[in-house]
Structure formats: C-alpha cells, structure tokens
Scaffold this motif. Sequence first.
Motif, PDB file in Angstrom:
ATOM      1  N   SER A   2       0.829  -1.191   0.000  1.00  0.00           N
ATOM      2  CA  SER A   2       0.000   0.000   0.000  1.00  0.00           C
ATOM      3  C   SER A   2       0.870   1.250   0.000  1.00  0.00           C
ATOM      4  O   SER A   2       1.936   1.289   0.585  1.00  0.00           O
ATOM      5  CB  SER A   2      -0.896  -0.004   1.239  1.00  0.00           C
ATOM      6  OG  SER A   2      -1.611   1.198   1.329  1.00  0.00           O
ATOM      7  N   ARG A   3       0.375   2.297  -0.652  1.00  0.00           N
ATOM      8  CA  ARG A   3       1.096   3.566  -0.696  1.00  0.00           C
ATOM      9  C   ARG A   3       0.650   4.488   0.439  1.00  0.00           C
ATOM     10  O   ARG A   3       1.139   5.581   0.579  1.00  0.00           O
ATOM     11  CB  ARG A   3       0.851   4.267  -2.042  1.00  0.00           C
ATOM     12  CG  ARG A   3       1.378   3.467  -3.204  1.00  0.00           C
ATOM     13  CD  ARG A   3       2.876   3.611  -3.293  1.00  0.00           C
ATOM     14  NE  ARG A   3       3.364   2.900  -4.452  1.00  0.00           N
ATOM     15  CZ  ARG A   3       4.442   2.170  -4.450  1.00  0.00           C
ATOM     16  NH1 ARG A   3       5.131   2.015  -3.366  1.00  0.00           N
ATOM     17  NH2 ARG A   3       4.843   1.572  -5.531  1.00  0.00           N
ATOM     18  N   ARG A   4      -0.312   4.060   1.254  1.00  0.00           N
ATOM     19  CA  ARG A   4      -0.753   4.880   2.384  1.00  0.00           C
ATOM     20  C   ARG A   4       0.353   4.951   3.426  1.00  0.00           C
ATOM     21  O   ARG A   4       1.130   4.014   3.575  1.00  0.00           O
ATOM     22  CB  ARG A   4      -2.012   4.285   3.022  1.00  0.00           C
ATOM     23  CG  ARG A   4      -3.226   4.302   2.095  1.00  0.00           C
ATOM     24  CD  ARG A   4      -4.477   3.794   2.778  1.00  0.00           C
ATOM     25  NE  ARG A   4      -4.226   2.497   3.409  1.00  0.00           N
ATOM     26  CZ  ARG A   4      -4.957   1.991   4.400  1.00  0.00           C
ATOM     27  NH1 ARG A   4      -5.953   2.651   4.899  1.00  0.00           N
ATOM     28  NH2 ARG A   4      -4.671   0.820   4.906  1.00  0.00           N
ATOM     29  N   VAL A  10      -1.518   1.083  10.052  1.00  0.00           N
ATOM     30  CA  VAL A  10      -1.550   0.495  11.396  1.00  0.00           C
ATOM     31  C   VAL A  10      -2.909   0.738  12.047  1.00  0.00           C
ATOM     32  O   VAL A  10      -3.509  -0.173  12.622  1.00  0.00           O
ATOM     33  CB  VAL A  10      -0.392   1.045  12.270  1.00  0.00           C
ATOM     34  CG1 VAL A  10      -0.570   0.647  13.726  1.00  0.00           C
ATOM     35  CG2 VAL A  10       0.946   0.571  11.737  1.00  0.00           C
ATOM     36  N   VAL A  11      -3.401   1.964  11.945  1.00  0.00           N
ATOM     37  CA  VAL A  11      -4.710   2.293  12.538  1.00  0.00           C
ATOM     38  C   VAL A  11      -5.806   1.481  11.864  1.00  0.00           C
ATOM     39  O   VAL A  11      -6.696   0.917  12.529  1.00  0.00           O
ATOM     40  CB  VAL A  11      -4.993   3.812  12.448  1.00  0.00           C
ATOM     41  CG1 VAL A  11      -6.437   4.124  12.821  1.00  0.00           C
ATOM     42  CG2 VAL A  11      -4.032   4.585  13.348  1.00  0.00           C
ATOM     43  N   GLN A  16      -9.663  -3.025  12.065  1.00  0.00           N
ATOM     44  CA  GLN A  16     -10.140  -4.274  11.476  1.00  0.00           C
ATOM     45  C   GLN A  16     -10.041  -5.411  12.499  1.00  0.00           C
ATOM     46  O   GLN A  16     -10.969  -6.217  12.632  1.00  0.00           O
ATOM     47  CB  GLN A  16      -9.308  -4.588  10.229  1.00  0.00           C
ATOM     48  CG  GLN A  16      -9.877  -5.697   9.383  1.00  0.00           C
ATOM     49  CD  GLN A  16      -9.070  -5.899   8.119  1.00  0.00           C
ATOM     50  OE1 GLN A  16      -7.849  -5.757   8.103  1.00  0.00           O
ATOM     51  NE2 GLN A  16      -9.753  -6.238   7.047  1.00  0.00           N
ATOM     52  N   ALA A  17      -8.961  -5.469  13.237  1.00  0.00           N
ATOM     53  CA  ALA A  17      -8.810  -6.496  14.280  1.00  0.00           C
ATOM     54  C   ALA A  17      -9.864  -6.323  15.358  1.00  0.00           C
ATOM     55  O   ALA A  17     -10.461  -7.305  15.823  1.00  0.00           O
ATOM     56  CB  ALA A  17      -7.405  -6.421  14.879  1.00  0.00           C
TER      57      ALA A  17
END
Length: 101
Positions: A2-4, A10-11, A16-17
């Motif tokens: 990803s380019r983010r 991480v956030v 998602q977790a």
Amino acid sequence: MSRRPLGERVVSAARQARDHAAGKIALTEHLPVIPEEIDVAAIRARAQLSQAKFAQRIGVSAATLKNWEQGHRKPSGPSLVLLAMLNKNPHIVEETLRTDK
C-alpha cells in the motif's frame, strides 16, 4: 504494498482487528491453491533446462522427473508446491537460493 502512510495502515489494521474480535466482520483466510495436475515437461521447457539439470535444481532424481513427465507418476506434496511456484516463476529456485547475496 500500500502507498498509504504507515500510521494509517496500522490504525486501519487495528480497527479491522477490533471489529473482527467484536464479531462485526469476518476476515477471509487466503490459502494457497495447489493444483492437482501440473505439466512438468512444460515447466522444465520454460526453464530451458535438460531433464538432468532441472532434476538437480529441484532436488529430485532424473528418473523421478522422467516418470513425472511421462505420466507414470505424479508429483505430490512439497514437490507439487515447488513445481507450481516454478510454473509462475521459472527462476524462483535460483533467486531464492543464490549464494552471491
């Protein structure tokens, strides 16, 4: 990849977790698909190697390779996985096991 920015990824992963743990979303498991049939002769031809050299490169006897190519036997287990990888990238063994790193 990803380019983010890393912080955003991480956030996002943490959210998602959290949502998965709360039962809000189901995460899909990505398992490899191992083919049942594989054309060993075609894979060897793409690698441009003789039977003896190809057998040596993948760690099997020339007789085993010949039996696979002639259809007398079929590769299974780790051999089938390695052949599937070689089907995607004929040089994966050299790239992975190269000693000049």
